[in-house]
Design a protein around this motif. Structure first.
Motif, PDB file in Angstrom:
ATOM      1  N   MET A   1       1.170  -0.920  -0.395  1.00  0.00           N
ATOM      2  CA  MET A   1       0.135   0.120  -0.023  1.00  0.00           C
ATOM      3  C   MET A   1       0.987   1.226  -0.173  1.00  0.00           C
ATOM      4  SD  MET A   1      -3.482   0.876   2.378  1.00  0.00           S
ATOM      5  CE  MET A   1      -3.805   2.224   2.331  1.00  0.00           C
ATOM      6  N   ASP A   2       0.473   2.317  -0.200  1.00  0.00           N
ATOM      7  CA  ASP A   2       1.008   3.628  -0.978  1.00  0.00           C
ATOM      8  C   ASP A   2       0.696   4.683   0.192  1.00  0.00           C
ATOM      9  OD1 ASP A   2       2.304   5.608  -1.495  1.00  0.00           O
ATOM     10  OD2 ASP A   2       1.335   7.149  -3.062  1.00  0.00           O
ATOM     11  N   PHE A   3       1.702   4.754   1.721  1.00  0.00           N
ATOM     12  CA  PHE A   3       0.813   5.727   2.574  1.00  0.00           C
ATOM     13  C   PHE A   3       1.885   7.068   2.354  1.00  0.00           C
ATOM     14  CE2 PHE A   3       1.966   1.270   4.944  1.00  0.00           C
ATOM     15  CZ  PHE A   3       0.654   0.893   5.214  1.00  0.00           C
ATOM     16  N   SER A   4       2.256   7.484   1.280  1.00  0.00           N
ATOM     17  CA  SER A   4       2.909   8.853   1.059  1.00  0.00           C
ATOM     18  C   SER A   4       2.236   9.881   1.453  1.00  0.00           C
ATOM     19  CB  SER A   4       3.748   8.330  -0.198  1.00  0.00           C
ATOM     20  OG  SER A   4       2.577   8.610  -1.374  1.00  0.00           O
ATOM     21  N   ASP A   5       1.061   9.667   1.612  1.00  0.00           N
ATOM     22  CA  ASP A   5      -0.180  10.588   1.733  1.00  0.00           C
ATOM     23  C   ASP A   5       0.406  11.119   2.823  1.00  0.00           C
ATOM     24  OD1 ASP A   5      -0.407  11.353  -0.766  1.00  0.00           O
ATOM     25  OD2 ASP A   5      -2.839  10.215  -0.648  1.00  0.00           O
ATOM     26  N   PHE A   6       0.227  10.848   4.071  1.00  0.00           N
ATOM     27  CA  PHE A   6      -0.122  10.175   5.021  1.00  0.00           C
ATOM     28  C   PHE A   6       0.718  10.814   6.259  1.00  0.00           C
ATOM     29  CE2 PHE A   6      -2.340   6.466   3.993  1.00  0.00           C
ATOM     30  CZ  PHE A   6      -3.997   7.354   4.298  1.00  0.00           C
ATOM     31  N   ASN A   7       1.044  12.148   6.930  1.00  0.00           N
ATOM     32  CA  ASN A   7       1.405  12.091   7.983  1.00  0.00           C
ATOM     33  C   ASN A   7       1.638  11.290   9.073  1.00  0.00           C
ATOM     34  OD1 ASN A   7       2.378  14.469   6.905  1.00  0.00           O
ATOM     35  ND2 ASN A   7       1.700  15.626   7.294  1.00  0.00           N
TER      36      ASN A   7
ATOM     37  N   LYS B   1      -1.252  18.166  12.558  1.00  0.00           N
ATOM     38  CA  LYS B   1      -0.820  18.209  10.919  1.00  0.00           C
ATOM     39  C   LYS B   1      -0.961  16.281  10.944  1.00  0.00           C
ATOM     40  CE  LYS B   1       1.795  21.908  10.075  1.00  0.00           C
ATOM     41  NZ  LYS B   1       3.487  21.909   9.337  1.00  0.00           N
ATOM     42  N   SER B   2      -0.918  15.724  12.352  1.00  0.00           N
ATOM     43  CA  SER B   2      -0.967  13.869  11.562  1.00  0.00           C
ATOM     44  C   SER B   2      -2.231  13.003  11.305  1.00  0.00           C
ATOM     45  CB  SER B   2      -0.434  13.559  13.091  1.00  0.00           C
ATOM     46  OG  SER B   2       1.311  13.521  13.252  1.00  0.00           O
ATOM     47  N   ASP B   3      -1.724  12.490  10.635  1.00  0.00           N
ATOM     48  CA  ASP B   3      -3.544  11.381  10.152  1.00  0.00           C
ATOM     49  C   ASP B   3      -3.465  10.462  11.027  1.00  0.00           C
ATOM     50  OD1 ASP B   3      -4.027  13.045   7.692  1.00  0.00           O
ATOM     51  OD2 ASP B   3      -1.326  12.413   7.666  1.00  0.00           O
ATOM     52  N   ILE B   4      -2.416  10.124  11.630  1.00  0.00           N
ATOM     53  CA  ILE B   4      -2.075   9.352  12.900  1.00  0.00           C
ATOM     54  C   ILE B   4      -1.350   8.950  14.168  1.00  0.00           C
ATOM     55  CG2 ILE B   4      -2.001   6.729  13.015  1.00  0.00           C
ATOM     56  CD1 ILE B   4      -2.287   6.204   9.771  1.00  0.00           C
ATOM     57  N   THR B   5      -2.258   9.133  14.953  1.00  0.00           N
ATOM     58  CA  THR B   5      -0.705   9.329  16.182  1.00  0.00           C
ATOM     59  C   THR B   5      -0.908   8.118  17.111  1.00  0.00           C
ATOM     60  OG1 THR B   5      -1.513  11.572  16.367  1.00  0.00           O
ATOM     61  CG2 THR B   5      -0.492  10.745  18.200  1.00  0.00           C
ATOM     62  N   ILE B   6       0.701   7.397  17.096  1.00  0.00           N
ATOM     63  CA  ILE B   6       0.243   5.772  17.637  1.00  0.00           C
ATOM     64  C   ILE B   6       1.173   6.346  19.294  1.00  0.00           C
ATOM     65  CG2 ILE B   6       1.904   4.037  18.193  1.00  0.00           C
ATOM     66  CD1 ILE B   6       1.880   4.188  14.563  1.00  0.00           C
ATOM     67  N   ILE B   7       0.073   6.514  20.323  1.00  0.00           N
ATOM     68  CA  ILE B   7       0.574   6.522  21.317  1.00  0.00           C
ATOM     69  C   ILE B   7       1.089   5.523  22.337  1.00  0.00           C
ATOM     70  CG2 ILE B   7      -0.145   7.812  23.831  1.00  0.00           C
ATOM     71  CD1 ILE B   7      -2.514   9.225  22.281  1.00  0.00           C
ATOM     72  N   CYS B   8       2.416   6.251  22.730  1.00  0.00           N
ATOM     73  CA  CYS B   8       3.692   4.628  23.426  1.00  0.00           C
ATOM     74  C   CYS B   8       4.068   4.857  24.420  1.00  0.00           C
ATOM     75  CB  CYS B   8       4.322   3.966  22.438  1.00  0.00           C
ATOM     76  SG  CYS B   8       4.036   3.911  20.703  1.00  0.00           S
ATOM     77  N   LEU B   9       2.671   5.230  25.486  1.00  0.00           N
ATOM     78  CA  LEU B   9       3.162   6.256  26.791  1.00  0.00           C
ATOM     79  C   LEU B   9       2.541   4.761  27.760  1.00  0.00           C
ATOM     80  CD1 LEU B   9       2.294   9.620  26.604  1.00  0.00           C
ATOM     81  CD2 LEU B   9       4.189   8.966  26.873  1.00  0.00           C
ATOM     82  N   TYR B  10       3.146   5.184  29.055  1.00  0.00           N
ATOM     83  CA  TYR B  10       2.363   4.349  29.677  1.00  0.00           C
ATOM     84  C   TYR B  10       1.130   4.369  30.172  1.00  0.00           C
ATOM     85  CZ  TYR B  10       6.921   3.321  32.489  1.00  0.00           C
ATOM     86  OH  TYR B  10       8.022   2.269  33.116  1.00  0.00           O
ATOM     87  N   PRO B  11       0.005   3.285  30.924  1.00  0.00           N
ATOM     88  CA  PRO B  11      -1.596   3.407  30.503  1.00  0.00           C
ATOM     89  C   PRO B  11      -1.864   4.847  30.888  1.00  0.00           C
ATOM     90  CG  PRO B  11      -0.575   1.351  31.477  1.00  0.00           C
ATOM     91  CD  PRO B  11       0.745   2.148  31.211  1.00  0.00           C
ATOM     92  N   GLU B  12      -1.585   5.514  32.672  1.00  0.00           N
ATOM     93  CA  GLU B  12      -2.297   6.539  33.091  1.00  0.00           C
ATOM     94  C   GLU B  12      -1.974   7.212  31.786  1.00  0.00           C
ATOM     95  OE1 GLU B  12      -2.026   7.008  37.187  1.00  0.00           O
ATOM     96  OE2 GLU B  12      -2.536   4.670  37.871  1.00  0.00           O
TER      97      GLU B  12
END
Lengths: 281, 281
Positions: free
Chosen positions: A1-7, A64-75
């Motif tokens: 898949m082409d992801f070049s449109d996504f921040n 500006k982010s189309d997708i945000t991945i949060i990698c923090l502790y649960p709380e």
């Protein structure tokens, strides 16, 4: 898949966040950004060219982010979303990497803006230690990934996340309810960590000249754990974990009793059943 | 060391006996023989040139062997020695590879001829499955070896055995009493096998679509066990095993209780202590 449109933005550049950055770098996103309070790790990630830019202030990358991945502790996951409610880009996707979901998914879906799609996620990968420096794209290869979508999530967004997960070389993607996820995780992940720690706290562990074979090394590997994170996860999933410990103790007592009775045949049945289950899973 | 004066016999050409043959072949003994009721395995071992000759009748090789290594199930070790009392070469050494020693060493030392030196031994190596076909010299490399000598054993014979064990590339050789051996083995080997089997007998193991990470794979590896042998070993070491299960359950209940109380700080102490012990061992 082409992801070049996504921040895409990764929040928290520790073991898991760093591994996401290293793994996602190969997917060809328009921009791959990281947000962390640790400037040193951001600088390292920029130098390694696994992110385009690091930010200590989340407002610009999030907007500006189309997708945000949060990698923090649960709380901190919930707190981060609360603090940045206005910053997220319109109609964007947020996902997380938290090992327990009950106190995450519903809470977040109730507090976020209607246009934002929060999809709970859990890459079943890690290492015994912690931190950006030991992060690696390799830990995701052939690992399992659980998604906990709800009726509120848009099917096309779930599909997009799955495409990205496949691209990172995860082997299996499973969708479960939040409830099933937390029940399963108490069994397949939290119980093994409790067992490893319990063995290493046995009084025998204090003896000199302990010899051991592969079974001991394997079963105690994860006792070398990040205790801050794991204790929080165990308490978050309290009811499921307590149930799993109780079930496990019951099973141990069955074996203990049969050994005490020298019941060779019933013991053999239990060990054979265990081997069959192992071969099936 | 030069072993070219010695004849050696291996009794029982399964996983462990076969691994001894493959490993000892490189040590340069005058003759390396194997005794088994399975002619097919003897033929294979001859063809692979890992033994000089295989015998189904033990009397000839035993009468010429300076060292006999018995790799049979615990109960059969005693029986084999009883049945062959008159066959062993004068002043020769016998050792075994049994995982539990209490019902072996004293019993055998009480029944053998005065000129024969029986020294209990336990290579801490194995595989999840069984049989000659999966035997390998590699399983001994960097593994631990326990010897359980008594006052009855001749120091020069213990020394010779240790030289041979080193030559097979074992990493560590530890001498313990029979009592300490069986206590330690209940903890480092038998408890891990019981845990792996107990986890695989949990009702959760019957669910479809179980996802798992490394901790689950590692902790359940040895559930794929040779149940005939292991059940016999557990029953042989009944008192120590029951004690280890009880201690382990107590430790689990401490953690269970602290999770129930959401006692973050005491839980963290336990997990940190576990990590410290793991790093030390």
């Amino acid at each position: 898949m082409d992801f070049s449109d996504f921040n895409i933005s990764i929040v928290g550049l520790g073991l898991i966040g760093g591994s996401f950055a290293k793994s996602l770098r190969k997917c060809g996103f328009k921009n791959l950004w990281a947000i962390d309070i640790n400037q040193e790790n951001l600088r390292k990630a920029e130098e390694l060219n696994i992110i385009d830019k690091g930010f200590t202030n989340p407002s610009i990358p999030l907007s500006k982010s189309d997708i945000t991945i949060i990698c923090l502790y649960p709380e901190l996951v919930v707190k981060f979303i609360q603090d940045n409610l206005k910053n997220f880009k319109e109609n964007s996707i947020i996902t997380d990497a938290t090992g327990v979901k009950s106190n995450i998914v519903e809470v977040i879906q109730n507090l976020i803006r209607d246009d934002i799609d929060f999809i709970g996620g859990h890459p079943m990968a890690g290492k015994e230690s912690k931190g950006f420096d030991i992060s690696s794209a390799k830990i995701f290869e052939n690992a399992d990934y659980i998604l906990t979508p709800t009726m509120r999530n848009k099917p096309e967004n779930i599909k997009l996340l799955k495409e990205i997960i496949k691209e990172m070389k995860f082997e299996k993607i499973v969708e479960t309810s939040v409830k099933d996820h937390d029940e399963m995780i108490a069994y397949v992940s939290q119980l093994p960590h409790i067992i490893a720690t319990s063995i290493m706290n046995n009084s025998m562990a204090d003896k000199e000249n302990i010899c051991s074979g592969g079974s001991f090394k394997d079963i105690t590997r994860v006792s070398n754990v990040n205790s801050d994170l794991w204790v929080e996860l165990l308490i978050e999933n309290k009811d499921n974990v307590v149930k799993q410990i109780k079930d496990f103790i019951t099973q141990l007592e069955v074996i203990e009793n049969l050994i005490d009775l020298k019941d060779y045949h019933k013991l053999k049945e239990i060990f054979d059943k265990g081997r069959e289950n192992k071969e099936r899973i």
